[in-house]
Design a protein around this motif. Structure first.
Motif, PDB file in Angstrom:
ATOM      1  N   GLN A  32      42.358 -11.125   1.982  1.00  0.00           N
ATOM      2  CA  GLN A  32      43.195 -11.769   2.990  1.00  0.00           C
ATOM      3  C   GLN A  32      42.638 -11.618   4.398  1.00  0.00           C
ATOM      4  O   GLN A  32      43.047 -12.335   5.299  1.00  0.00           O
ATOM      5  N   PHE A  33      41.698 -10.699   4.615  1.00  0.00           N
ATOM      6  CA  PHE A  33      41.141 -10.455   5.942  1.00  0.00           C
ATOM      7  C   PHE A  33      39.664 -10.816   6.085  1.00  0.00           C
ATOM      8  O   PHE A  33      39.213 -11.131   7.176  1.00  0.00           O
ATOM      9  N   ILE A  34      38.898 -10.727   5.018  1.00  0.00           N
ATOM     10  CA  ILE A  34      37.441 -10.777   5.129  1.00  0.00           C
ATOM     11  C   ILE A  34      36.923 -12.109   5.671  1.00  0.00           C
ATOM     12  O   ILE A  34      35.971 -12.131   6.446  1.00  0.00           O
ATOM     13  N   GLY A  35      37.540 -13.214   5.310  1.00  0.00           N
ATOM     14  CA  GLY A  35      37.091 -14.516   5.816  1.00  0.00           C
ATOM     15  C   GLY A  35      37.227 -14.611   7.325  1.00  0.00           C
ATOM     16  O   GLY A  35      36.305 -15.070   8.015  1.00  0.00           O
ATOM     17  N   GLY A  56      33.385  -1.978  -1.694  1.00  0.00           N
ATOM     18  CA  GLY A  56      33.626  -0.873  -2.622  1.00  0.00           C
ATOM     19  C   GLY A  56      33.909  -1.288  -4.046  1.00  0.00           C
ATOM     20  O   GLY A  56      34.458  -0.509  -4.816  1.00  0.00           O
ATOM     21  N   GLY A  57      33.536  -2.510  -4.423  1.00  0.00           N
ATOM     22  CA  GLY A  57      33.780  -2.976  -5.788  1.00  0.00           C
ATOM     23  C   GLY A  57      35.079  -3.758  -5.886  1.00  0.00           C
ATOM     24  O   GLY A  57      35.890  -3.522  -6.787  1.00  0.00           O
ATOM     25  N   SER A  58      35.284  -4.686  -4.991  1.00  0.00           N
ATOM     26  CA  SER A  58      36.530  -5.459  -4.935  1.00  0.00           C
ATOM     27  C   SER A  58      36.770  -6.252  -6.214  1.00  0.00           C
ATOM     28  O   SER A  58      35.836  -6.708  -6.868  1.00  0.00           O
ATOM     29  N   THR A  59      38.043  -6.429  -6.506  1.00  0.00           N
ATOM     30  CA  THR A  59      38.459  -7.207  -7.682  1.00  0.00           C
ATOM     31  C   THR A  59      39.433  -8.319  -7.316  1.00  0.00           C
ATOM     32  O   THR A  59      40.003  -8.949  -8.204  1.00  0.00           O
ATOM     33  N   ASP A  60      39.606  -8.578  -6.014  1.00  0.00           N
ATOM     34  CA  ASP A  60      40.637  -9.525  -5.563  1.00  0.00           C
ATOM     35  C   ASP A  60      40.083 -10.831  -4.991  1.00  0.00           C
ATOM     36  O   ASP A  60      40.800 -11.577  -4.361  1.00  0.00           O
ATOM     37  N   THR A  62      37.401 -10.845  -2.836  1.00  0.00           N
ATOM     38  CA  THR A  62      36.647 -10.515  -1.632  1.00  0.00           C
ATOM     39  C   THR A  62      35.174 -10.876  -1.799  1.00  0.00           C
ATOM     40  O   THR A  62      34.564 -11.473  -0.902  1.00  0.00           O
ATOM     41  N   VAL A  63      34.595 -10.521  -2.928  1.00  0.00           N
ATOM     42  CA  VAL A  63      33.157 -10.763  -3.173  1.00  0.00           C
ATOM     43  C   VAL A  63      32.854 -12.254  -3.124  1.00  0.00           C
ATOM     44  O   VAL A  63      31.850 -12.673  -2.537  1.00  0.00           O
ATOM     45  N   GLU A  64      33.707 -13.069  -3.701  1.00  0.00           N
ATOM     46  CA  GLU A  64      33.491 -14.518  -3.707  1.00  0.00           C
ATOM     47  C   GLU A  64      33.566 -15.099  -2.295  1.00  0.00           C
ATOM     48  O   GLU A  64      32.793 -15.995  -1.945  1.00  0.00           O
ATOM     49  N   ILE A  65      34.459 -14.575  -1.469  1.00  0.00           N
ATOM     50  CA  ILE A  65      34.562 -15.042  -0.087  1.00  0.00           C
ATOM     51  C   ILE A  65      33.297 -14.659   0.675  1.00  0.00           C
ATOM     52  O   ILE A  65      32.724 -15.476   1.395  1.00  0.00           O
ATOM     53  N   ILE A  66      32.838 -13.432   0.504  1.00  0.00           N
ATOM     54  CA  ILE A  66      31.619 -12.975   1.181  1.00  0.00           C
ATOM     55  C   ILE A  66      30.430 -13.836   0.768  1.00  0.00           C
ATOM     56  O   ILE A  66      29.582 -14.177   1.602  1.00  0.00           O
ATOM     57  N   ALA A  67      30.364 -14.210  -0.496  1.00  0.00           N
ATOM     58  CA  ALA A  67      29.259 -15.037  -0.992  1.00  0.00           C
ATOM     59  C   ALA A  67      29.167 -16.357  -0.233  1.00  0.00           C
ATOM     60  O   ALA A  67      28.073 -16.897  -0.054  1.00  0.00           O
ATOM     61  N   GLY A  68      30.277 -16.858   0.252  1.00  0.00           N
ATOM     62  CA  GLY A  68      30.281 -18.091   1.035  1.00  0.00           C
ATOM     63  C   GLY A  68      29.688 -17.943   2.428  1.00  0.00           C
ATOM     64  O   GLY A  68      29.493 -18.928   3.133  1.00  0.00           O
ATOM     65  N   TYR A  69      29.391 -16.730   2.835  1.00  0.00           N
ATOM     66  CA  TYR A  69      28.811 -16.454   4.150  1.00  0.00           C
ATOM     67  C   TYR A  69      27.384 -15.912   4.021  1.00  0.00           C
ATOM     68  O   TYR A  69      26.917 -15.150   4.855  1.00  0.00           O
ATOM     69  N   ILE A  77      26.110  -5.028  -0.197  1.00  0.00           N
ATOM     70  CA  ILE A  77      26.152  -3.966  -1.205  1.00  0.00           C
ATOM     71  C   ILE A  77      27.541  -3.994  -1.810  1.00  0.00           C
ATOM     72  O   ILE A  77      28.535  -3.920  -1.090  1.00  0.00           O
ATOM     73  N   SER A  78      27.624  -4.111  -3.123  1.00  0.00           N
ATOM     74  CA  SER A  78      28.920  -4.096  -3.792  1.00  0.00           C
ATOM     75  C   SER A  78      28.849  -3.139  -4.970  1.00  0.00           C
ATOM     76  O   SER A  78      28.215  -3.429  -5.989  1.00  0.00           O
TER      77      SER A  78
END
Length: 187
Positions: A32-35, A56-60, A62-69, A77-78
């Motif tokens: 909800q915040f990372i974007g 830290g190994g997100s499951t919500d 977060t990783v997919e949103i970061i991948a868009g950047y 690092i995940s």
């Protein structure tokens, strides 16, 4: 022998920095915040800087949103970590900047203030850690934040968390890590 001495003097720890600022962003399960944080980082991270995201190994998601950047994030690092301090330490260990700045995924960004802070450190090599004032939002209230007068700030890495300004207001000269160490990740 003289050539060896000259090479040693030219290759200091600080001299190995290949970037200006290493921005370290620890996160975990903060979709909800990372974007918004990464959108703000677009205005802060320049071509001479790097952005390191330590998840830290997100499951919500977060990783997919970061991948868009991907074009903004220089190093991602995940993997599981103990806490935000542990994640910050990972980021600082791989940082290549002359200066290190870490922030959370819900900070506000002030590029002009960061440029002023870099200017202070560039002009004053005797300053290792610069903590600028700022504001903190608590609910709907915005309060000023600063280090209390008379505080001998910077004797240990824990000072950074004990006397925090606004998260974006902390700038560390990379070579000071060899003197003060990393952040205690067990507290």
């Amino acid at each position: 022998m003289t050539d060896q001495i000259a090479m040693t003097e030219a290759n200091t720890f600080q001299g190995c920095a290949t970037k200006r600022i290493s921005y370290v962003l620890p996160t975990k399960n903060r979709a909800q915040f990372i974007g918004k944080a990464l959108d703000g980082a677009k205005h802060l991270v320049g071509p001479e800087d790097e952005l390191i995201v330590v998840d830290g190994g997100s499951t919500d998601g977060t990783v997919e949103i970061i991948a868009g950047y991907g074009g903004l994030v220089d190093l991602f690092i995940s993997e599981p970590d103990l806490n935000a301090s542990h994640a910050s330490n990972k980021g600082m260990l791989v940082a290549r900047g002359r200066y290190i700045n870490w922030f959370t995924d819900d900070d506000e960004y002030f590029p002009e203030a960061m440029e002023q802070a870099v200017g202070v450190l560039d002009a004053h090599p005797e300053i290792d850690i610069l903590l600028c004032g700022g504001t903190r939002r608590v609910g709907e209230t915005i309060i000023p934040v600063y280090v209390p007068p008379g505080t001998n700030y910077g004797l240990s890495a824990e000072d950074i968390f004990r006397h925090t300004g606004s998260g974006m207001g902390i700038l560390i000269r990379r070579n000071v890590l060899s003197q003060i160490g990393l952040v205690d990740q067990h507290n």
